[in-house]
Design an enzyme around this catalytic site. Structure first.
Site, PDB file in Angstrom:
ATOM      1  N   GLY A 159      -7.953  11.757  -5.532  1.00 23.40           N
ATOM      2  CA  GLY A 159      -8.063  12.595  -4.355  1.00 23.40           C
ATOM      3  C   GLY A 159      -6.866  13.514  -4.223  1.00 23.40           C
ATOM      4  O   GLY A 159      -6.078  13.695  -5.169  1.00 23.40           O
ATOM      5  N   ILE A 161      -3.934  13.361  -2.684  1.00 22.31           N
ATOM      6  CA  ILE A 161      -2.584  12.845  -2.921  1.00 22.31           C
ATOM      7  C   ILE A 161      -2.387  12.511  -4.391  1.00 22.31           C
ATOM      8  O   ILE A 161      -1.347  12.838  -4.984  1.00 22.31           O
ATOM      9  CB  ILE A 161      -2.309  11.621  -2.032  1.00 22.31           C
ATOM     10  CG1 ILE A 161      -2.289  12.041  -0.557  1.00 22.31           C
ATOM     11  CG2 ILE A 161      -0.994  10.960  -2.415  1.00 22.31           C
ATOM     12  CD1 ILE A 161      -2.156  10.899   0.417  1.00 22.31           C
ATOM     13  N   THR A 239       1.057   2.796  -3.688  1.00 21.48           N
ATOM     14  CA  THR A 239       1.360   3.570  -2.488  1.00 21.48           C
ATOM     15  C   THR A 239       0.118   3.717  -1.627  1.00 21.48           C
ATOM     16  O   THR A 239       0.036   4.603  -0.777  1.00 21.48           O
ATOM     17  CB  THR A 239       1.941   4.955  -2.853  1.00 21.48           C
ATOM     18  OG1 THR A 239       1.225   5.508  -3.963  1.00 21.48           O
ATOM     19  CG2 THR A 239       3.410   4.849  -3.208  1.00 21.48           C
ATOM     20  N   ARG A 241      -3.008   1.009   0.335  1.00 21.35           N
ATOM     21  CA  ARG A 241      -2.954  -0.144   1.226  1.00 21.35           C
ATOM     22  C   ARG A 241      -2.528  -1.403   0.478  1.00 21.35           C
ATOM     23  O   ARG A 241      -2.949  -1.653  -0.654  1.00 21.35           O
ATOM     24  CB  ARG A 241      -4.312  -0.381   1.868  1.00 21.35           C
ATOM     25  CG  ARG A 241      -4.758   0.741   2.788  1.00 21.35           C
ATOM     26  CD  ARG A 241      -3.890   0.821   4.006  1.00 21.35           C
ATOM     27  NE  ARG A 241      -4.434   1.759   4.982  1.00 21.35           N
ATOM     28  CZ  ARG A 241      -3.715   2.388   5.886  1.00 21.35           C
ATOM     29  NH1 ARG A 241      -2.422   2.206   5.936  1.00 21.35           N
ATOM     30  NH2 ARG A 241      -4.287   3.217   6.735  1.00 21.35           N
ATOM     31  N   GLU A 270       0.574  -6.773   6.224  1.00 22.40           N
ATOM     32  CA  GLU A 270       1.657  -5.872   6.624  1.00 22.40           C
ATOM     33  C   GLU A 270       2.537  -6.467   7.715  1.00 22.40           C
ATOM     34  O   GLU A 270       2.056  -6.886   8.770  1.00 22.40           O
ATOM     35  CB  GLU A 270       1.075  -4.544   7.106  1.00 22.40           C
ATOM     36  CG  GLU A 270       2.124  -3.561   7.527  1.00 22.40           C
ATOM     37  CD  GLU A 270       1.648  -2.135   7.362  1.00 22.40           C
ATOM     38  OE1 GLU A 270       2.502  -1.257   7.275  1.00 22.40           O
ATOM     39  OE2 GLU A 270       0.435  -1.908   7.323  1.00 22.40           O
ATOM     40  N   HIS A 294       6.179   0.355   3.963  1.00 21.29           N
ATOM     41  CA  HIS A 294       5.082   1.259   4.313  1.00 21.29           C
ATOM     42  C   HIS A 294       5.665   2.570   4.851  1.00 21.29           C
ATOM     43  O   HIS A 294       5.326   3.034   5.954  1.00 21.29           O
ATOM     44  CB  HIS A 294       4.144   0.624   5.337  1.00 21.29           C
ATOM     45  CG  HIS A 294       2.804   1.303   5.407  1.00 21.29           C
ATOM     46  ND1 HIS A 294       1.726   0.792   6.085  1.00 21.29           N
ATOM     47  CD2 HIS A 294       2.369   2.481   4.879  1.00 21.29           C
ATOM     48  CE1 HIS A 294       0.697   1.608   5.982  1.00 21.29           C
ATOM     49  NE2 HIS A 294       1.065   2.646   5.255  1.00 21.29           N
ATOM     50  N   ALA A 295       6.524   3.149   4.042  1.00 19.76           N
ATOM     51  CA  ALA A 295       7.270   4.339   4.451  1.00 19.76           C
ATOM     52  C   ALA A 295       6.909   5.571   3.641  1.00 19.76           C
ATOM     53  O   ALA A 295       7.518   6.628   3.829  1.00 19.76           O
ATOM     54  CB  ALA A 295       8.775   4.073   4.320  1.00 19.76           C
ATOM     55  N   ALA A 296       5.923   5.467   2.744  1.00 22.52           N
ATOM     56  CA  ALA A 296       5.615   6.593   1.862  1.00 22.52           C
ATOM     57  C   ALA A 296       5.248   7.843   2.642  1.00 22.52           C
ATOM     58  O   ALA A 296       5.522   8.961   2.205  1.00 22.52           O
ATOM     59  CB  ALA A 296       4.484   6.224   0.902  1.00 22.52           C
TER      60      ALA A 296
END
Length: 331
Positions: A159, A161, A239, A241, A270, A294-296
């Site tokens: 996709g 990204i 990167t 879920r 998480e 979870h900072a991407a």
């Protein structure tokens, strides 16, 4: 503004931004009362949101049980793109509009982060850093490291990204492979990537970057069986879920040498969804894994954008306007 003279209530189910200063003028400026909560369970969403006309959620799950228990709710706006924490089918049955933010709000950030994790893991930057701080000054402290040029970087999904990741990765001389059953092979080739089957991706990639959505089909896709099929020199980067990769399986793969390393931006469960999280995952004890919180998606610009999008979408729906980024069709 009191509850009686407000047009309704919009609840922020949970947030880790530190404040709601971006959302407040959007929501209260449109005549709604803002309720800022910090729900860590569906029960808490139900308890705090019974009178809510709209719900914004970052990590808090809004499942079928919550949807059935929120009689006034007309819109659920997700802070982000993925809606796996919302039961969209249940919302649709109840006539509740679900909205999200399109990938563009953080596409560059996630692509940059994926490449940073890949390079840090492949070049063993964290290993070198730890060794140097402990008094070991030698290139052998991270041996072996393989040349990037000529090796295969595989992408699970192709996709928006993933395409940005491919763009960036090609500069390092890797051959880019991609598996995405929803993207035409001609489209993949047009972007200088090689379309491959899932089996080819798993077995042939030297670096495998997961950027797929979390669905019932991708949940625990990288389990023991899949990880055993990867090259022993391979590096896995996630990167997407966290639950796409099974934590216990990854731990075994890294400790028993099924793969060489991993870099993940999320854990299977998480921590942000837990009230009193402690770093108890055995993955944290391993030298060949990098974990980011979870900072991407994060940049100052991206955070401001996604907060505005979620608040504005809730207001649009509750004032009779069409959402700009609908997930479901409730017309």
């Amino acid at each position: 503004m009191t509850r009686t003279d407000a047009r309704g209530t919009i609840m922020i189910a949970d947030f880790d931004f530190g404040d709601v200063d971006i959302e407040r003028p959007i929501i209260e400026g449109a005549g709604f009362e803002l309720l800022a909560a910090q729900c860590k369970s569906e029960d808490e969403v139900i308890e705090r949101g019974r009178d809510a006309d709209g719900v914004l959620t970052q990590y808090a799950r809004v499942g079928a049980r919550a949807i059935d228990a929120l009689p006034r709710c007309r819109v659920i706006a997700r802070y982000g793109t993925g809606v796996d924490i919302v039961d969209v089918d249940a919302a649709t049955r109840r006539g509740i509009q679900v909205t999200n933010a399109p990938n563009e709000w953080c596409a560059d950030e996630v692509a940059d982060h994926a490449v940073a994790l890949w390079l840090a893991a492949a070049r063993k930057i964290c290993v070198y850093d730890r060794a140097t701080r402990q008094g070991e000054w030698h290139w052998r402290s991270a041996q072996p490291i393989w040349r990037l040029r000529g090796r295969v970087l595989g992408l699970l999904s192709f996709g928006a990204i993933a395409q940005l990741i491919a763009e960036r990765a090609r500069a390092f001389g890797v051959e880019v492979w991609a598996h995405d059953p929803f993207v035409d092979e001609a489209e993949i080739r047009s972007r200088q990537a090689r379309p491959v089957s899932f089996d080819e991706l798993v077995e042939g990639s030297d670096y495998l970057v997961v950027q797929a959505p979390l669905t019932p089909q991708t949940h625990h896709l990288f389990d023991r069986a899949t990880l055993r099929r990867m090259k022993p020199t391979a590096v896995l980067v996630n990167t997407a879920r966290g639950p796409i990769v099974e934590d216990a399986a990854l731990h075994q793969a890294l400790t028993e040498g099924w793969i060489a390393g991993a870099a993940v931006d999320d854990l299977e469960e998480e921590p942000a969804k837990q009230r009193d999280w402690r770093p108890s995952s055995p993955l944290f004890a391993l030298p060949n894994v990098i974990v980011t919180p979870h900072a991407a998606y994060y940049s100052e610009q991206a955070i401001m954008m996604v907060r505005r999008i979620a608040a504005e979408e809730a207001v649009r729906v509750l004032t009779g306007q069409s959402p700009r980024h609908p997930v479901n069709d409730v017309t």
